[in-house]
Write an enzyme that holds these catalytic residues in place. Structure first.
Site, short mmCIF file in Angstrom:
data_model
loop_
_atom_site.label_atom_id
_atom_site.label_comp_id
_atom_site.label_asym_id
_atom_site.label_seq_id
_atom_site.Cartn_x
_atom_site.Cartn_y
_atom_site.Cartn_z
N GLY A 93 65.51 9.39 16.71
CA GLY A 93 64.47 9.93 15.83
C GLY A 93 65.05 10.25 14.46
CB SER A 94 63.68 12.23 11.73
OG SER A 94 63.50 13.48 12.37
CD1 TRP A 100 56.67 7.94 16.03
CD2 TRP A 100 56.24 5.78 15.62
NE1 TRP A 100 56.92 7.69 14.69
CE2 TRP A 100 56.67 6.38 14.42
CE3 TRP A 100 55.92 4.42 15.62
CZ2 TRP A 100 56.77 5.66 13.22
CZ3 TRP A 100 56.03 3.70 14.42
CH2 TRP A 100 56.46 4.33 13.25
CG ASN A 101 60.61 3.02 16.27
OD1 ASN A 101 60.94 3.63 17.28
ND2 ASN A 101 61.48 2.60 15.38
CD GLU A 141 69.01 4.57 16.87
OE1 GLU A 141 68.85 4.76 15.64
OE2 GLU A 141 68.21 3.97 17.60
CG LEU A 142 70.35 10.97 14.17
CD1 LEU A 142 71.12 12.09 13.51
CD2 LEU A 142 69.25 11.52 15.06
CB CYS A 184 66.02 3.19 13.05
SG CYS A 184 66.37 2.59 14.68
CD GLU A 202 64.83 5.12 8.61
OE1 GLU A 202 64.60 6.30 8.94
OE2 GLU A 202 65.11 4.23 9.41
CE LYS A 206 59.10 15.53 22.71
NZ LYS A 206 58.09 14.55 22.30
N PRO A 207 58.57 11.73 25.72
CG PRO A 207 56.62 10.68 26.48
CD PRO A 207 57.58 11.80 26.81
CB ALA A 208 57.08 9.63 20.21
P1 ADP Z 1 59.49 10.55 13.48
O1 ADP Z 1 59.47 11.13 12.10
O2 ADP Z 1 59.83 9.14 13.54
O3 ADP Z 1 58.29 10.91 14.29
P2 ADP Z 1 60.96 12.65 14.76
O4 ADP Z 1 62.41 12.91 14.71
O5 ADP Z 1 60.06 13.62 14.10
O6 ADP Z 1 60.76 11.20 14.17
O7 ADP Z 1 60.48 12.48 16.26
C1 ADP Z 1 61.25 11.88 17.28
C2 ADP Z 1 61.10 12.66 18.56
O8 ADP Z 1 61.51 14.01 18.34
C3 ADP Z 1 59.66 12.75 19.08
O9 ADP Z 1 59.68 12.69 20.50
C4 ADP Z 1 59.21 14.12 18.60
O10 ADP Z 1 58.20 14.70 19.39
C5 ADP Z 1 60.48 14.91 18.74
N1 ADP Z 1 60.52 16.10 17.86
C6 ADP Z 1 59.99 16.24 16.63
N2 ADP Z 1 60.26 17.47 16.13
C7 ADP Z 1 60.98 18.12 17.06
C8 ADP Z 1 61.57 19.42 17.15
N3 ADP Z 1 61.47 20.30 16.16
N4 ADP Z 1 62.25 19.74 18.27
C9 ADP Z 1 62.36 18.86 19.26
N5 ADP Z 1 61.84 17.60 19.26
C10 ADP Z 1 61.15 17.24 18.18
#
Ligand code: ADP
Length: 494
Positions: free
Chosen positions: A239-240, A159-160, A261-262, A295, A396, A183-185
């Site tokens: 993402g994470s 989302w950032n 890209e984590l 990030c 972070e 699939k966006p956030a």
């Molecule tokens: P943040 O903590 O910054 O929200 P996430 O890694 O949780 O980072 O989210 C990044 C993306 O991954 C988002 O699009 C989120 O919907 C998706 N996401 C989160 N959890 C899962 C999961 N278990 N499986 C697949 N996608 C996921």
């Protein structure tokens, strides 16, 4: 919110886009999109599930051979048209980013230009997917190398940077001849839908680009379908680290390609011989952009003994002057954090640091006043006497908190900087040319800013090492992530 919503009204879309059709989730479920500044509901989008995820794969797979066979110049032309549409809608897109993500409007528009630059870059790269002819080893036998698109690519974004993250994944995929399911956030689906709508206007063929939105609860249901489906040949994710590791594990069943890209935990090092004005300016730019929610944000600031106090006092002065408020306020420099979960994490980190001996120089608490009138505001913060035991040293923080660690020697600081599982970005300030090369080579990260706080650019390879992931976005290396190498051997030519 109303002013921003009016500016972007023409771009608001509230459905999935599959096979060139705007559609609801098959089971009709929806989820709300929340304004992080006020906590109010902006609108709603589909809360998609497995059936929608599958429909997106069907659409992307059906058109893949035809799209891959299109001349590169044609794909480039479509990307250029998309780029032009993004630019001509920059104010509306910037307002939409600010509306659902909360960054000040100037930064929202800045993100549009940044994201658009990747589309422009990959429009040009599309025509440069060169192969090779290998010098003959055996008479009468030719050996050649072709670069081919990998196939259907699933893009999962955070989302950032709701526009830039998706643009810098979709653009190289389409340039290479891949088709995309995205699939966006869950916090920021509207910008992604608007961007895809503009791609439709640019003339991308049916099924080439598909997007489904889902809540955090249902994201795994959507993504699990993609992970299991052997037609999806690549996942590109920002993402994470825990979610990235999950994707790596679960995609092993069909051995998909991955770009991950984590998370990062960027060190920012200021040596005694640094230009202090430049170092403070660099830190302000890199730490407080997007309210510290990037990030590559410095997460640990190491300052050498000789300049420590001077640096802290200059930094504190600038941080105390930052204006906190909603994107709509003309003076805002720091917007709201994305949601309650984010503010709670920042609060936990600061409390833990103070408990372990950190000193609060500026900020250190939530804020709510006539301008910053919402649940998610946190004061820009400077802490000193930070130590490796504190949570903010290992995780972070993703917020406007600058913890300063004092260090004595170059050797010590390199060891501390590298003492993390992460390796995305690092920054350091020094005017000693020998030290510059030593330190740049010793830092275990994918990106190093040397006397520079603004490192991201479409022409440069963005990505990490260690548990910050693999793959590179942008630059001439960026297309490789979406292509596979085919070797052709033609014999009996003699
Ligand atoms: P943040 O903590 O910054 O929200 P996430 O890694 O949780 O980072 O989210 C990044 C993306 O991954 C988002 O699009 C989120 O919907 C998706 N996401 C989160 N959890 C899962 C999961 N278990 N499986 C697949 N996608 C996921």
């Amino acid at each position: 919110m109303t002013a921003l919503k009016q500016t972007c009204a023409a771009l608001l879309r509230d459905k999935n886009f599959i096979q060139h059709t705007w559609c609801d989730a098959r089971d009709g479920r929806r989820m709300d999109v929340i304004d992080p500044a006020s906590g109010e509901t902006i609108g709603s989008v589909p809360d998609s599930g497995a059936a929608d995820a599958l429909a997106a794969v069907d659409a992307a797979q059906a058109v893949f051979p035809a799209w891959a066979a299109r001349p590169a110049a044609e794909r480039a032309r479509l990307l250029k048209r998309w780029h032009a549409l993004i630019l001509s809608n920059q104010e509306a897109l910037g307002s939409l980013i600010s509306l659902e993500q909360g960054k000040p409007l100037k930064e929202g528009i800045g993100e549009v230009l940044y994201g658009a630059a990747y589309v422009d870059w990959f429009a040009a790269e599309a025509t440069r997917g060169y192969g090779d002819i290998i010098p003959e080893a055996v008479p009468g036998r030719k050996m050649m190398v072709l670069k081919e698109p990998v196939g259907v690519v699933a893009a999962i974004t955070p989302w950032n940077f709701p526009l830039a993250m998706i643009a810098r994944k979709i653009a190289p995929a389409l340039a290479a001849g891949c088709t995309v399911i995205a699939k966006p956030a869950e916090d920021t689906p509207l910008t992604a839908l608007a961007l895809v709508w503009l791609a439709g206007q640019a003339g991308f063929p049916e099924g080439v680009l598909n997007i489904v939105t889902a809540s955090r609860e249902r994201a795994p249901e959507v993504v699990d379908v993609w992970l299991a489906d052997s037609r999806v040949r690549k996942i590109t994710f920002t993402g994470s680290t825990p979610v990235g590791k999950h994707l790596a594990r679960e995609s092993a069943g069909t051995l998909k390609r991955l770009s991950l890209e984590l998370g990062g935990n960027a060190p920012f090092i200021v040596f005694d011989d640094a230009d202090l004005d430049a170092a403070v300016d660099g830190l302000m730019a890199s730490k407080f952009r997007n309210g510290g929610q990037t990030c590559v944000c410095p997460n640990r600031i190491y300052v050498q003994d000789g300049v420590h106090d001077d640096f802290v006092s200059r930094l504190s002065k600038q941080v105390a002057a930052l204006a906190v408020g909603p994107a709509t306020h003309p003076d805002s420099q720091i917007g709201p954090m994305i949601n309650a979960r984010a503010v709670e994490k920042i609060e936990r980190h600061v409390k833990d640091a103070v408990r372990l001996g950190a000193r609060v120089m500026v900020g250190g608490e939530r804020v709510r006043n006539a301008v910053a009138d919402g649940p998610n505001y946190y004061l820009p913060t400077v802490l000193t006497q930070a130590t490796p035991e504190m949570a903010l040293s290992c995780e972070e923080t993703f917020g406007p908190v600058a913890p300063v660690f004092r260090f004595h020697t170059e050797q010590d600081v390199i060891a501390q900087a590298n003492d993390t599982p992460f390796g995305l970005a690092a920054y350091f300030y020094s005017n000693d040319v020998r030290r510059i090369w030593r330190v740049a080579q010793a830092l275990e990260t994918g990106i190093v800013g040397i006397n520079e706080g603004a490192i991201a650019a479409e022409a440069a390879p963005f990505g990490g090492v260690k548990e910050s992931g693999y793959g590179r976005e942008g630059s001439r290396y960026g297309l490789d992530d979406y292509t596979q190498t085919k070797y052709l051997c033609q014999g009996n030519l003699g």
